[in-house]
Design an enzyme around this catalytic site. Structure first.
Site: not given
Ligand code: UT7
Length: 331
Positions: A116, A256, A286
């Site tokens: 990125c 970004h 993204n």
């Molecule tokens: O471009 C540079 C690289 N990328 C980034 O900068 C991305 C950086 N990270 C993020 O943007 C965030 O961490 C995410 C958007 C990927 C995830 O958000 P989060 O608030 O960190 O969520 P999480 O990973 O803690 O997931 C929370 C819950 C999990 O369920 P449990 O384990 O709490 O029951 C996931 O399984 O949300 C669940 N989950 C989803 N639920 C519905 C993960 N993806 C999804 C989804 N729909 N698509």
């Protein structure tokens, strides 16, 4: 004595494919919801390239727009740098495919892999090559066909990415210094939290690597989030420090666009005026290396950037890599 060489920015151009994939479409593909995606990321929809297209086609469409706007001949371009993590093929470079499509046969062409942060790395290279006197007219493209390396069964990643391309043309100048400052960083201790595990020399392609879906992007989102906020805030401040500028001098920030929550946290941590932060993550998600340059080109076309404005780009991605650059938009 030789005159000092600076850089003039001639133009920008961008292209996104027509096909729109909404959060509601994704609800039918994986266990997710528009509500989850919107509140966690700010993304509402993203673009997906057509079956008939490949990465260099997206790059070509963006590059042609930049070339036309700059009113230059393709024969004048002597260097093409393509930043991408979703190339046409592992070999040769997408830059060479692009050179052929543009018929820019006077140009040296190669790819860089900084995920990125790729467009900011590419811009920094353009500055280095031009100010060293090696090349005079440089095309830098940030392009991704991320839909081709996305695991459409993995809800953790497939809701985040989109496809697109952006381009910028730089030329040697004795009077201008439009790449006001650049700052780059990298930390290879974090290679495991954002990667495509297979398809390289470590894990060559086998039936098992395909069955285990190891040729797709894997990410530990939470870990990436933390480093993204701290390094992007650092980069924003460093690029300003290097230029002897402050928040007051910057007309528009283009971060970004990975996640609206990351953008807001970076703005707060870096102490920037939030009204000056450009956001289009809701439309495209993204697009890795293509994100900042597409946002800059859109902001320019929307009239958010006026002649003479200072625009600061900041990005963060796999590697991990990060960087920021301050550009004077005078075209
Ligand atoms: O471009 C540079 C690289 N990328 C980034 O900068 C991305 C950086 N990270 C993020 O943007 C965030 O961490 C995410 C958007 C990927 C995830 O958000 P989060 O608030 O960190 O969520 P999480 O990973 O803690 O997931 C929370 C819950 C999990 O369920 P449990 O384990 O709490 O029951 C996931 O399984 O949300 C669940 N989950 C989803 N639920 C519905 C993960 N993806 C999804 C989804 N729909 N698509």
């Amino acid at each position: 004595m030789d005159k000092k060489v600076g850089v003039k920015i001639l133009s920008s151009g961008s292209y996104v494919p027509e096909k729109v994939l909404t959060n509601f479409d994704l609800e039918k593909m994986v266990e997710t919801s528009d509500e989850w995606i919107s509140t966690r990321t700010g993304i509402k929809e993203r673009r997906i390239l057509d079956k008939s297209q490949t990465t260099s086609d997206l790059a070509y469409n963006a590059a042609v727009k930049a070339i036309e706007k700059a009113k230059i001949s393709v024969d004048d371009i002597d260097l093409i740098i393509v930043a991408t993590i979703s190339p046409d093929a592992p070999m040769p470079s997408t830059a060479c495919y692009l050179q052929k499509k543009l018929k820019a046969f006077n140009a040296v062409a190669f790819d860089i892999s900084a995920a990125c942060s790729g467009f900011i790395y590419g811009t920094t290279m353009a500055k280095a090559f031009i100010t060293s006197g090696l090349y005079k007219k440089v095309l830098v493209v940030g392009v991704e066909a991320l839909s081709r390396v996305t695991d459409w069964t993995d809800r953790n990643t497939c809701v985040l990415f989109g496809d697109g391309a952006g381009a910028m043309i730089f030329e040697a100048s004795e009077t201008e210094n439009d790449i006001v400052s650049t700052y780059l960083g990298a930390d290879g201790t974090h290679t495991k939290i954002l990667n495509i595990p297979a398809g390289g020399a470590t894990l060559p392609t086998t039936q098992e690597t395909v069955e285990q879906r190891l040729h797709f992007v894997k990410m530990v989102g939470k870990e990436v989030f933390k480093v993204a906020v701290s390094k992007m805030a650092l980069a924003v401040n460093k690029a300003q420090e290097l230029a002897g500028l402050t928040d007051n001098d910057i007309n528009l920030y283009i971060p970004h666009q990975a996640n609206l929550r990351i953008i807001e946290a970076v703005a707060k941590k870096a102490g920037v005026t939030k009204e000056k932060v450009y956001v289009n993550v809701h439309k495209y998600g993204n697009m890795s290396a293509a994100t900042t340059i597409i946002a800059l080109d859109e902001a320019y076309r929307e009239g958010r950037i006026k002649k003479g404005d200072l625009v600061e780009l900041v990005a963060f991605g796999a590697g991990l890599t990060w960087g920021a650059c301050i550009l004077k938009i005078n075209f």
